[in-house]
Write a protein that holds these residues in place. Structure first.
Motif, PDB file in Angstrom:
ATOM      1  N   ILE A  72       0.839  -1.188   0.000  1.00  0.00           N
ATOM      2  CA  ILE A  72       0.000   0.000   0.000  1.00  0.00           C
ATOM      3  C   ILE A  72       0.878   1.244   0.000  1.00  0.00           C
ATOM      4  O   ILE A  72       2.022   1.205   0.481  1.00  0.00           O
ATOM      5  N   SER A  73       0.342   2.316  -0.575  1.00  0.00           N
ATOM      6  CA  SER A  73       1.102   3.557  -0.690  1.00  0.00           C
ATOM      7  C   SER A  73       0.231   4.750  -0.340  1.00  0.00           C
ATOM      8  O   SER A  73      -0.993   4.715  -0.519  1.00  0.00           O
ATOM      9  N   LEU A  74       0.882   5.782   0.138  1.00  0.00           N
ATOM     10  CA  LEU A  74       0.250   7.087   0.332  1.00  0.00           C
ATOM     11  C   LEU A  74       1.098   8.106  -0.406  1.00  0.00           C
ATOM     12  O   LEU A  74       2.305   8.199  -0.171  1.00  0.00           O
ATOM     13  N   PHE A  75       0.464   8.842  -1.321  1.00  0.00           N
ATOM     14  CA  PHE A  75       1.155   9.889  -2.059  1.00  0.00           C
ATOM     15  C   PHE A  75       0.669  11.245  -1.559  1.00  0.00           C
ATOM     16  O   PHE A  75      -0.532  11.451  -1.376  1.00  0.00           O
ATOM     17  N   ILE A  76       1.618  12.138  -1.351  1.00  0.00           N
ATOM     18  CA  ILE A  76       1.298  13.509  -0.967  1.00  0.00           C
ATOM     19  C   ILE A  76       1.837  14.421  -2.059  1.00  0.00           C
ATOM     20  O   ILE A  76       3.048  14.445  -2.320  1.00  0.00           O
ATOM     21  N   ARG A  77       0.933  15.142  -2.705  1.00  0.00           N
ATOM     22  CA  ARG A  77       1.347  16.088  -3.754  1.00  0.00           C
ATOM     23  C   ARG A  77       1.587  17.460  -3.152  1.00  0.00           C
ATOM     24  O   ARG A  77       0.984  17.824  -2.128  1.00  0.00           O
ATOM     25  N   ASP A  78       2.472  18.233  -3.806  1.00  0.00           N
ATOM     26  CA  ASP A  78       2.742  19.600  -3.350  1.00  0.00           C
ATOM     27  C   ASP A  78       2.941  19.634  -1.830  1.00  0.00           C
ATOM     28  O   ASP A  78       2.240  20.334  -1.088  1.00  0.00           O
ATOM     29  N   SER A  79       3.908  18.874  -1.372  1.00  0.00           N
ATOM     30  CA  SER A  79       4.109  18.742   0.075  1.00  0.00           C
ATOM     31  C   SER A  79       4.437  20.093   0.719  1.00  0.00           C
ATOM     32  O   SER A  79       5.084  20.953   0.110  1.00  0.00           O
ATOM     33  N   GLN A  80       3.963  20.261   1.934  1.00  0.00           N
ATOM     34  CA  GLN A  80       4.112  21.490   2.698  1.00  0.00           C
ATOM     35  C   GLN A  80       4.843  21.211   4.008  1.00  0.00           C
ATOM     36  O   GLN A  80       4.784  20.090   4.527  1.00  0.00           O
ATOM     37  N   PRO A  81       5.498  22.210   4.571  1.00  0.00           N
ATOM     38  CA  PRO A  81       6.139  22.007   5.884  1.00  0.00           C
ATOM     39  C   PRO A  81       5.160  21.478   6.935  1.00  0.00           C
ATOM     40  O   PRO A  81       5.554  20.720   7.825  1.00  0.00           O
ATOM     41  N   SER A  82       3.893  21.848   6.812  1.00  0.00           N
ATOM     42  CA  SER A  82       2.891  21.374   7.772  1.00  0.00           C
ATOM     43  C   SER A  82       2.599  19.881   7.623  1.00  0.00           C
ATOM     44  O   SER A  82       1.946  19.290   8.484  1.00  0.00           O
ATOM     45  N   ASP A  83       3.095  19.259   6.546  1.00  0.00           N
ATOM     46  CA  ASP A  83       2.953  17.813   6.384  1.00  0.00           C
ATOM     47  C   ASP A  83       4.011  17.047   7.178  1.00  0.00           C
ATOM     48  O   ASP A  83       3.966  15.819   7.252  1.00  0.00           O
TER      49      ASP A  83
END
Lengths: 114, 111
Positions: A72-83
């Motif tokens: 399983i995978s989780l992709f985060i686009r346009d990552s931010q410092p708050s991530d």
């Protein structure tokens, strides 16, 4: 061998990058798959919840399940410092019969640099 | 936050003393859980409950007991605290659609 394997990281990326977080598992009975985000000194927060195989998208987040590969995978686009947080995968089999007991990965620490 | 509160939020206690942690939920969910979280071990299930007076053991139940006399409250008791029980304890609930939500945690230190 653990039932759920997750690279602990830390994973460090620049702001705006696409992040890929992954877990592998060994129990083919798992059907429900979750991703949690946990900030330091806070409780885990349910981020994504999927049943069986396929993709699910929610804003900048996409969860993918490949049951044939037990991956399983989780992709985060346009990552931010708050991530920046620890991301935990979790999964369960037959939640009604087994009280929805979750098996967790160890968590991946993500740092997004501004 | 699924209406989950935990008390106390922080506690320091001495080895050998009994300790009770409380989890309270406001939405009448049937299933409640106690986990501990430790570096290198992730989240591990201690005990869970599937209804009033109905409880079962999890992965790391030795040294812990639980009670649930009301739907909204799930108590975790360390009968005689040991240093190995220093940890962060999380309570959780499962909804009718099998989503599991966590409380804010209790940080316990046993000296």
């Amino acid at each position: 061998q653990k039932e759920v394997e997750q690279d602990p990281g830390p994973l460090s990326v620049p702001e705006g990058a696409i992040v890929s977080l992954n877990c592998t598992y060994s129990n083919s009975a798992f059907q429900y798959f979750m991703w949690y985000r946990q900030y330091s000194r806070k409780g885990p927060e349910l981020l994504m919840y999927t049943y069986s195989s396929g993709n699910k998208e929610d804003g900048r987040f996409t969860a993918q399940v490949d049951k044939s590969s037990k991956y399983i995978s989780l992709f985060i686009r346009d990552s931010q410092p708050s991530d920046s947080a620890t991301y935990l995968c979790a999964m369960s089999a037959f939640p009604r019969e087994y009280g929805n007991k979750l098996v967790f990965g160890a968590g991946t620490i993500l740092r997004v640099k501004s | 936050d699924a209406g989950i509160t935990q008390s106390p939020r922080h506690k320091v206690t001495e080895t050998g003393t009994p300790v009770t942690l409380r989890c309270h939920q406001t939405e009448n969910h049937r299933y409640m859980y106690w986990y501990r979280q430790d570096p290198g071990h992730g989240l591990r299930l201690i005990h869970y409950s599937y209804g009033v007076k109905d409880t079962d053991k999890g992965e790391v139940s030795d040294g812990y007991s639980v009670s649930r006399s009301k739907t909204e409250d799930f108590l975790l008791t360390l009968e005689s605290a040991t240093s190995s029980q220093t940890s962060v304890y999380f309570c959780a609930i499962t909804t009718a659609t099998y989503e599991q939500y966590f409380g804010p945690g209790t940080r316990l230190t046993v000296t």
